[in-house]
Scaffold this active site. Structure first.
Site, PDB file in Angstrom:
ATOM      1  N   HIS A 129     -89.593  69.501 -34.761  1.00 49.67           N
ATOM      2  CA  HIS A 129     -90.801  68.910 -34.176  1.00 49.67           C
ATOM      3  C   HIS A 129     -91.935  68.694 -35.172  1.00 49.67           C
ATOM      4  CE1 HIS A 129     -88.680  69.457 -30.505  1.00 49.67           C
ATOM      5  NE2 HIS A 129     -88.842  70.762 -30.475  1.00 49.67           N
TER       6      HIS A 129
ATOM      7  N   PRO B 276    -104.299  72.279 -26.996  1.00 52.13           N
ATOM      8  CA  PRO B 276    -105.519  71.593 -27.353  1.00 52.13           C
ATOM      9  C   PRO B 276    -106.389  71.198 -26.172  1.00 52.13           C
ATOM     10  CG  PRO B 276    -103.621  70.154 -27.645  1.00 52.13           C
ATOM     11  CD  PRO B 276    -103.146  71.395 -26.989  1.00 52.13           C
ATOM     12  N   GLU B 277    -107.423  71.913 -25.971  1.00 52.74           N
ATOM     13  CA  GLU B 277    -108.524  71.388 -25.169  1.00 52.74           C
ATOM     14  C   GLU B 277    -109.621  71.096 -26.171  1.00 52.74           C
ATOM     15  OE1 GLU B 277    -109.581  72.358 -21.366  1.00 52.74           O
ATOM     16  OE2 GLU B 277    -107.906  73.673 -20.928  1.00 52.74           O
TER      17      GLU B 277
ATOM     18  N   ARG C 219    -118.633  59.600  -4.456  1.00 54.98           N
ATOM     19  CA  ARG C 219    -117.266  60.041  -4.741  1.00 54.98           C
ATOM     20  C   ARG C 219    -116.744  61.036  -3.718  1.00 54.98           C
ATOM     21  NH1 ARG C 219    -115.352  59.069  -9.883  1.00 54.98           N
ATOM     22  NH2 ARG C 219    -116.700  57.596 -10.975  1.00 54.98           N
TER      23      ARG C 219
ATOM     24  N   ARG D  40     -93.580  68.305 -27.418  1.00 53.37           N
ATOM     25  CA  ARG D  40     -93.458  67.416 -26.256  1.00 53.37           C
ATOM     26  C   ARG D  40     -93.737  65.957 -26.586  1.00 53.37           C
ATOM     27  NH1 ARG D  40     -96.326  70.269 -21.212  1.00 53.37           N
ATOM     28  NH2 ARG D  40     -95.296  68.596 -20.092  1.00 53.37           N
TER      29      ARG D  40
END
Length: 270
Positions: free
Chosen positions: A91, A2-3, A151, A110
């Site tokens: 899972h 998942p992005e 930055r 995970r």
DNA sequence: CGACACACCTGGATGC
DNA sequence: TGCATCCAGGTGTGTC
């Protein structure tokens, strides 16, 4: 996997199966995800009708009159809608039973994902410090340039900071920087306004394109199949260390930035 | 604040 | 074949 594009694809895929449906029960087989599954999922959600599904950053908000489950897929999570009779597998941690004999099933090997709860009229703390949506009107090269002036951190880490802009993960950060010709290790404060314009444009283009391609996986929500196929063929640098740059032929390099693998072309990116 | 390391967890690929 | 090691798409938390 998942992005942002996968989360948006998930949202679009779930929408027709969930909106208008009533949740009749929630079965938690494994409560210990990144955080414990919120109690409200079992005490408040059953009986509620899903009114809408919203995506904010990589989170999904499933809106009901009584509150909104807040879901994140972490690194390995996925959501599918299946007939309730399909046996849960390893899972498969949480099921939302629906009033049409199907279940929304959350699988996450995970367990970096979560199922939390946002009360009506409140904003969950996890959503409070998020930057603008990359595909929204508040995101631009000028915005990045303004925010980055002092930055010193690498521009790739700056771009992946969810307080700066949400949804740009390790893959798309590498791809967008490549497309914009910016070296990922360059200090964020030393990238010019012009190059930030290019970067913002490439982030939008690549994410929008990936979402468009992700559309082909919508059927997965009913009948699981393979992975979305868009990345392997279309990535220019991610995961291609040692292979030739598709533009100049030079070897794609790999370095570690912020404990994450980073891929780039030393000739095309400065 | 900003910058950075670390933690959380499992499974697949790789190497010996 | 078995086992150790490394790596993976995220991001909150703690420390300096």
């Amino acid at each position: 996997m998942p992005e942002l594009p996968e989360v948006e694809t998930t949202r679009r895929g779930l929408y027709p199966h969930l909106v208008g449906r009533r949740v009749t029960d929630v079965v938690v087989r494994r409560a210990k995800l990144r955080w414990p599954v919120a109690e409200e999922l079992q005490t408040v959600l059953p009986g509620q009708v899903v009114n809408a599904i919203e995506r904010r950053a990589k989170y999904l908000l499933v809106h009901t009159a009584a509150g909104s489950p807040l879901l994140h897929l972490g690194m390995s999570g996925s959501l599918r809608v299946l007939p309730a009779a399909v046996k849960p597998e390893l899972h498969d941690h949480v099921d939302w039973c629906l009033d049409n004999g199907h279940v929304l099933r959350f699988n996450d090997p995970r367990r970096f994902g979560c199922q939390l709860w946002q009360a009506p009229g409140t904003l969950h703390p996890l959503l409070q410090d998020l930057g603008p949506e990359p595909l929204g009107d508040d995101f631009s090269g000028r915005y990045l340039w303004n925010l980055s002036r002092a930055r010193k951190a690498a521009v790739k880490l700056f771009l992946m900071d969810q307080r700066v802009v949400v949804g740009v993960g390790n893959i798309y950060a590498a791809e967008a920087l490549y497309a914009a010709g910016i070296h990922p290790a360059r200090a964020a404060g030393k990238v010019s306004a012009e190059r930030y314009d290019r970067l913002a444009a490439e982030v939008r283009r690549i994410l929008a394109y990936a979402i468009e391609r992700g559309g082909t996986t919508l059927r997965d929500f009913i009948s699981p199949d393979g992975q979305p196929g868009y990345f392997e063929q279309e990535l220019f640098v991610y995961g291609r260390a040692g292979e030739p740059c598709r533009l100049c032929g030079g070897a794609v390099r790999s370095v570690t930035l912020g404990q994450r693998s980073t891929f780039y072309c030393a000739r095309c990116q400065r």
